[in-house]
Design an enzyme around this catalytic site. Structure first.
Site, PDB file in Angstrom:
ATOM      1  N   ARG A   1       0.814  -1.218   0.000  1.00 21.93           N
ATOM      2  CA  ARG A   1       0.000   0.000   0.000  1.00 21.93           C
ATOM      3  C   ARG A   1       0.844   1.262   0.000  1.00 21.93           C
ATOM      4  NH1 ARG A   1      -2.397  -3.579   3.615  1.00 21.93           N
ATOM      5  NH2 ARG A   1      -4.577  -4.141   3.196  1.00 21.93           N
ATOM      6  N   ILE A   2       1.839   1.293   0.896  1.00 28.26           N
ATOM      7  CA  ILE A   2       2.633   2.510   1.033  1.00 28.26           C
ATOM      8  C   ILE A   2       3.599   2.671  -0.129  1.00 28.26           C
ATOM      9  CG2 ILE A   2       4.355   3.674   2.460  1.00 28.26           C
ATOM     10  CD1 ILE A   2       2.907   2.423   4.901  1.00 28.26           C
TER      11      ILE A   2
ATOM     12  N   ASP B   1      10.037  -6.039  -5.634  1.00 24.15           N
ATOM     13  CA  ASP B   1       9.176  -6.754  -4.699  1.00 24.15           C
ATOM     14  C   ASP B   1       8.938  -8.140  -5.287  1.00 24.15           C
ATOM     15  OD1 ASP B   1       7.115  -7.843  -3.146  1.00 24.15           O
ATOM     16  OD2 ASP B   1       6.294  -5.863  -2.679  1.00 24.15           O
TER      17      ASP B   1
ATOM     18  N   ALA C   1      10.166   2.450   7.309  1.00 23.76           N
ATOM     19  CA  ALA C   1       9.466   1.169   7.455  1.00 23.76           C
ATOM     20  C   ALA C   1       9.801   0.524   8.799  1.00 23.76           C
ATOM     21  CB  ALA C   1       9.824   0.247   6.293  1.00 23.76           C
ATOM     22  N   ARG C   2      10.938  -0.158   8.873  1.00 30.16           N
ATOM     23  CA  ARG C   2      11.369  -0.816  10.101  1.00 30.16           C
ATOM     24  C   ARG C   2      12.873  -0.619  10.281  1.00 30.16           C
ATOM     25  NH1 ARG C   2       7.111  -0.443  11.627  1.00 30.16           N
ATOM     26  NH2 ARG C   2       5.581  -1.987  12.303  1.00 30.16           N
TER      27      ARG C   2
ATOM     28  N   ASP D   1      13.451   7.459   9.696  1.00 30.95           N
ATOM     29  CA  ASP D   1      12.397   7.677  10.685  1.00 30.95           C
ATOM     30  C   ASP D   1      12.328   6.532  11.675  1.00 30.95           C
ATOM     31  OD1 ASP D   1       9.965   9.102  11.663  1.00 30.95           O
ATOM     32  OD2 ASP D   1       8.968   7.257  11.015  1.00 30.95           O
TER      33      ASP D   1
ATOM     34  N   GLU E   1      13.877   1.356  19.084  1.00 34.72           N
ATOM     35  CA  GLU E   1      13.094   2.473  18.563  1.00 34.72           C
ATOM     36  C   GLU E   1      13.768   3.808  18.829  1.00 34.72           C
ATOM     37  OE1 GLU E   1       8.469   3.848  18.325  1.00 34.72           O
ATOM     38  OE2 GLU E   1       9.181   3.049  20.236  1.00 34.72           O
TER      39      GLU E   1
ATOM     40  N   HIS F   1      10.413   8.306  14.631  1.00 40.16           N
ATOM     41  CA  HIS F   1       9.377   7.312  14.313  1.00 40.16           C
ATOM     42  C   HIS F   1       7.986   7.938  14.365  1.00 40.16           C
ATOM     43  CE1 HIS F   1       7.873   2.872  14.767  1.00 40.16           C
ATOM     44  NE2 HIS F   1       7.401   3.490  13.694  1.00 40.16           N
TER      45      HIS F   1
END
Length: 345
Positions: free
Chosen positions: A170-171, A190, A251-252, A276, A281, A303
């Site tokens: 989606r993103i 992907d 993302a992560r 981000d 974290e 984040h």
């Protein structure tokens, strides 16, 4: 009849004056009704204590667990007990849901997979364009008293450059539409999509990550965290990127090896990075991130790519509706199902 119990382990939007305030749970109360007992995880010194033994006490006897940053563990599920009906993630990612454990326990789990597509695509674009136009060094130089149009270097025309997108969910697709408008070419990697899908978003799919990295002037990451993607951008991957290129990650955090990233920046394999997300974290809790944060070619945020008033309101309401449906036994066909228990369990 026993009063239903729901534990929100660490909801930061219910913080006022440094402490959780149950009175702020207006959305949750509206959806769930007064008959549901709302509990909140332990909180101390301005932070939720997501690994504190007091969390297990709060989980005891709960029908639903709503986790945000908290990791789902055997201890947490054992503390909730046999009456636990469902676990809900208040967010998009599923890595802290521990899907394998939930599958073994026969417990369904849900997340909110699409509530912040607009926000993350916008934030990704902001990080990317800040790097391309060198906004941070320009701001720092001018605010520091020096007028210098060349501070940060001379940018390139983005319409002659190539945007590379890793992960086309989606993103990733929203980023192709928005950020891709600035670039002359958009490449997508992907392995789980058909090649023709990218064409519908004005992009071209490539067969390998190495191919995408070698072709792109700016690479942005939008893949989930799993064993396949953990440490995806390591020293070998960064070596494949074009000199003068940029890397963006909203993302992560664990997609990127921080030590390899610093080396790539320090030795100028790449020109900069917009970040981000980190692992942990808060990057100040891991010394490996410290030199990355201080590097002049880096733009960082805490984040918050997902964050907006509208996204937060949507997430809260949709999670509360999932919880209400679980308490009522109406979970068939709900959006956001991450894991369904096996038949007969």
């Amino acid at each position: 009849m026993t009063q239903p119990r729901v534990l929100y382990t660490d909801p930061p939007w219910l913080i006022d004056g440094g402490r959780p305030d149950p009175a702020l749970a207006s959305v949750e109360r509206e959806v769930l009704g007064p008959e549901v007992e709302l509990r909140f995880g332990p909180h101390r010194d301005g932070r939720y204590q997501i690994t504190d033994p007091a969390m297990l006490e709060q989980a005891a006897g709960c029908d639903v667990l709503v986790v945000y940053r908290t990791q789902v563990t055997e201890e947490l599920l054992d503390a909730a007990g046999a009456g636990l009906k469902v676990v809900v993630r208040q967010g998009v990612g599923v890595d802290n849901l521990n899907a394998g454990l939930l599958a073994a326990r026969g417990l369904p789990a849900y997340n909110v997979p699409d509530y912040c597509v607009d926000e993350v695509a916008t934030h990704t674009s902001a990080l990317a364009l800040a790097l391309e136009r060198q906004l941070v060094p320009q701001h720092q130089t001018l605010a520091g008293g020096t007028f210098d149009i060349y501070a940060g270097g001379t940018p390139h025309r983005t319409n002659r450059r190539t945007l590379g997108i890793v992960g086309f969910g989606r993103i990733g697709r929203a980023v192709a539409r928005r950020l891709g408008a600035f670039y002359g070419r958009v490449r997508v990697y992907d392995p789980y999509i058909g090649r023709d899908l990218a064409e519908g978003y004005g992009a071209q799919a490539v067969d390998t990550l190495a191919e995408l990295l070698a072709q792109s002037d700016l690479v942005t990451l939008h893949c989930p965290l799993n064993p396949e993607t953990d440490g995806l951008i390591d020293a070998a991957a960064l070596r494949r990127m074009k000199p003068g290129s940029f890397l963006v990650n909203a993302a992560r955090g664990r997609l990127i090896d921080p030590e390899a990233l610093y080396r790539a920046l320090d030795e100028q394999w790449i020109a900069g990075a917009g970040l981000d997300v980190f692992s942990p974290e808060n990057p100040h809790q891991d010394a490996r991130w410290h030199p990355v944060l201080k590097h002049p070619g880096v733009v960082v945020t805490s984040h918050r790519a997902f964050l907006s008033e509208e996204a937060e309101a949507s997430s809260r309401r949709r999670v509360a509706e999932l919880v209400r449906a679980a308490l009522d036994g109406r979970t068939e066909g709900l959006v956001g199902r991450v894991h369904a228990p096996e038949a007969g369990r």
